[in-house]
Design an enzyme around this catalytic site. Sequence first.
Site, PDB file in Angstrom:
ATOM      1  N   GLY A   1      -2.102 130.514  42.960  1.00  0.00           N
ATOM      2  CA  GLY A   1      -2.547 131.711  42.269  1.00  0.00           C
ATOM      3  C   GLY A   1      -4.061 131.840  42.245  1.00  0.00           C
ATOM      4  CB  SER A   2      -6.312 134.750  42.212  1.00  0.00           C
ATOM      5  OG  SER A   2      -6.038 135.073  43.560  1.00  0.00           O
TER       6      SER A   2
ATOM      7  CG  HIS B   1      -1.159 128.194  35.812  1.00  0.00           C
ATOM      8  ND1 HIS B   1      -0.727 126.931  36.151  1.00  0.00           N
ATOM      9  CD2 HIS B   1      -1.524 128.793  36.972  1.00  0.00           C
ATOM     10  CE1 HIS B   1      -0.805 126.783  37.461  1.00  0.00           C
ATOM     11  NE2 HIS B   1      -1.289 127.885  37.984  1.00  0.00           N
TER      12      HIS B   1
ATOM     13  CG  ASP C   1     -33.480 131.013  20.569  1.00  0.00           C
ATOM     14  OD1 ASP C   1     -34.323 131.134  19.662  1.00  0.00           O
ATOM     15  OD2 ASP C   1     -33.621 130.272  21.547  1.00  0.00           O
ATOM     16  N   GLY C   2     -32.959 132.659  17.051  1.00  0.00           N
ATOM     17  CA  GLY C   2     -32.772 132.223  15.674  1.00  0.00           C
ATOM     18  C   GLY C   2     -33.105 130.780  15.406  1.00  0.00           C
ATOM     19  CG  ASP C   3     -34.829 128.338  18.485  1.00  0.00           C
ATOM     20  OD1 ASP C   3     -35.557 129.355  18.417  1.00  0.00           O
ATOM     21  OD2 ASP C   3     -34.806 127.579  19.475  1.00  0.00           O
TER      22      ASP C   3
ATOM     23  CG  MET D   1     -48.374 131.714  17.666  1.00  0.00           C
ATOM     24  SD  MET D   1     -48.160 129.916  17.788  1.00  0.00           S
ATOM     25  CE  MET D   1     -46.390 129.769  17.742  1.00  0.00           C
TER      26      MET D   1
ATOM     27  N   PRO E   1     -41.824 135.545  13.005  1.00  0.00           N
ATOM     28  CG  PRO E   1     -40.055 134.509  14.118  1.00  0.00           C
ATOM     29  CD  PRO E   1     -40.693 135.845  13.895  1.00  0.00           C
TER      30      PRO E   1
END
Length: 578
Positions: A56-57, A221, A401-403, A495, A557
């Site tokens: 199967g694909s 599968h 990315d909130g870091d 900054m 920030p």
Amino acid sequence: MTSKKLLNSVEGCADDSLAGFVACNPDLQLLQGHRVALRSDLDSLKGRVALLSGGGSGHEPAHAGFIGKGMLTGVIAGSVFASPAVGSILAAIRAVDQAGTAGILLIVKNYTGDRLNFGFAMEQAKAEGIPVEMVVIGDDSAFTVLKKAGRRGLCGTILIHKVAGALAEEGVGLEEIAKRVNKIAKAMGTLGVSLSSCSVPGSKPTFELADDELELGLGIHGEAGVRRIKRAPVDQIVTLMLDHMTNTSNVSYVPVESGSSVILIVNNLGGLSFLELGIIAEATIRLLEDRGVQVARALVGTFMSALEMPGVSLTLMLVDEPVLKLIDAETTATAWPHLAKVPVTRRKRIRTAPRETPVAPEATAVGGVASKQMMLVLERVCTTLTGLEKHLNALDRAAGDGDCGTTHSRAAKAIQSWLKEDPALDSPAQVLSKLSVLLLERMGGSSGALYGLFLTAAAQPLKTKTDLPSWSAAMDAGLDAMMKYGKAAPGDRTMVDSLWAVKQELQAWKSTGASFLPVLTKAAESAEAAAIATKNMEAGAGRASYISSARLDQPDPGAVAIAAIFRAILEVLQTQGE
């Protein structure tokens, strides 16, 4: 609700996918009217055994990715997770036979539909006088008791593709290849684990898992596995998988023990990140070596997937030198990795780092009270940044990315650990240089690089003098370096906006008779005002510059962190009366 996928249509996705793969690979051709891909140099196989496989694909890069000299001659693809049509299998057999090959070996994974369809096509081909043999591969190590259907065919099948392909390239006959790969296939096993299921195009996920659950022993599968386990660190999960695979009470176990030599496959089932894959690979190799198992070769990547399933399978195959020779034989198959022909085990993996050049004492040592003040300042800055972690992360989520808070907190904790070593803080230049190295190594991301650049450059003017003009010059040098390499300028909502405000105020220190605390107070206040002002700016640099300004309704920030740092510095020095 069905999952989102990038398709032209559900009905045509398998055809489109195979056509796309062939379009990108000049060494392959499609067989007209069939979902079949073949080597474009079939005539070069005259007098040698050809290999056909498929299924199967949805398992990409299997199976078409393993077509090439030294591996498969061609593949027959079904619809997603469905066996190929008998007519297409037979058409592929006929096409390869007409090229003058010396027989055809069908390599089939052990699934009922595949066995039936490939088997039926083989019987028809034999009736036409075509020499065809079939080997059925079952390497699943999930089941502890024997099932009537036998072991499922999983990622270990690609090792059979490789071994059989190398034998065919050597000119070995059809029956001998079938005999040898059947023997080799009995010495391998595969076990999978997943964080969640996958979904066939146009359908919902095949099973659901709780947030703290993983599925162990599942197939390719989307079917459920043999049991569910609780989420745990990778070391524990890999240990459980290896224990299960090698447990002699398990009817499908792999006879791997101390002293065994194995080939390892760490196979991405489709949706796992490469970061996770690397962690799993390291743990698996380490834990195997702890058991005295020699890892002869390690394949890490996506070889046989289950659409977007976020999981991994581990395959172990016992090997000796003759089998390794076949694995190492050259192939042009695009999905087969470039492997070093040396064992993974016993290889030295760590190079000794060069020693740091000792730093000569500088003439600008301050010592005494100033050294104590430096310690207090650093401690206050660290406490401030760790306290701001959640707030800075919340601000950063709007544009990044909130870091941001996490990276600043990580930097603060690294500095705190260093301070516990009671380092000499006699020289401001050396302290800034040390902080630069510390943040570059421990803070991470662009923030670590930017702070590192700033501190390295700022240290230079302080090597000869530590008076107020020198500290102002240090601020100039640090900000110039940050702007040169970071490409941000005042007004870009970074900054730099807060640092620029500080720099402007510290210019007063270059004047004769300049006062220390009043100027520093104005600098801290200006930094805070500049940070607040970023709320109304359109980002011109950094990750936020890719976000619509309409979504940026909070201060930057990084600018907020800088303002907090200077406020912390000011508060400590005010209490010290300096």
